[in-house]
Design a protein around this motif. Structure first.
Motif: not given
Length: 213
Positions: A28-33, A35-41, A84-92
């Motif tokens: 979640w933190l890696n995805e949050k900070f 700038p690119e999309l990381l591999q899904h977990r 929820t935050s993790y999935l929302r960040i990825r969706l954005e």
């Protein structure tokens, strides 16, 4: 958490629910900070959703006046927020960089895909919807020579040169920091636990391999 039983991620050895949550929070933190999309977990998300269901069952067996119920309810809310935050960040990110993400993912094997199956379907449908809306608008308001939907022109890429905050999870030597016009590149060593602000592209591959968060 109420439950600390062993859980399995795909074909891996069972690990504790606490370790799964730690891994999810790191993702979640890696995805949050990043700038690119990381591999899904989604393996971690699915595992924690199962744990939430189990914890709910355990809480329902307790007396409502039991103080532990309040404590564990708060923990459940925190876990739900992370998911929820993790999935929302990825969706954005998917909505912002749709064409780029799909282009990159098409170069990868299914096992290495950065998009989950559900995310891939969403991205594909989202891009098709953009194309459909553009064509409707173009037919009504644009000249004939401007009615083609050019995906290349729609390609928005993440800014990997942006600066990010990071913490090194281990000792890493020989990290090359790109210099500006007047300065040469610099090679530095980062110590475990050290915190830094630097361009994402400097540590891009290390983040993906799990060396930073």
């Amino acid at each position: 958490m109420e439950s600390d039983s062993d859980v399995a991620l795909s074909d891996e050895e069972p690990i504790t629910a606490e370790k799964v949550l730690e891994a999810l929070e790191e993702a979640w933190l890696n995805e949050k900070f990043s700038p690119e999309l990381l591999q899904h977990r989604t393996d971690l998300v699915d595992c924690m959703m199962e744990q939430i269901a189990q914890m709910e069952e355990n809480l329902n067996r307790l007396n409502r006046n039991d103080f532990r119920v309040v404590v564990h309810r708060m923990e459940l809310d925190r876990i739900r927020y992370v998911i929820t935050s993790y999935l929302r960040i990825r969706l954005e990110k998917i909505e912002l960089y749709t064409a780029h993400i799909l282009e990159e993912d098409n170069k990868r094997s299914s096992d290495d895909s950065y998009l989950s199956p559900a995310e891939f379907r969403f991205a594909t449908d989202f891009l098709a919807s953009l194309e459909g809306n553009f064509r409707q608008l173009a037919l009504r308001h644009m000249p004939t020579n401007m009615q083609n939907f050019d995906k290349a022109k729609m390609l928005v890429r993440p800014n990997i040169a942006s600066f990010v905050f990071l913490r090194s999870k281990q000792d890493v030597g020989g990290v090359v920091v790109e210099g500006d016009v007047e300065n040469r590149d610099e090679e530095i060593d980062l110590e475990e636990g050290s915190q830094h602000i630097m361009q994402y592209k400097t540590v891009q591959e290390l983040v993906k391999s799990g060396g930073y968060n």
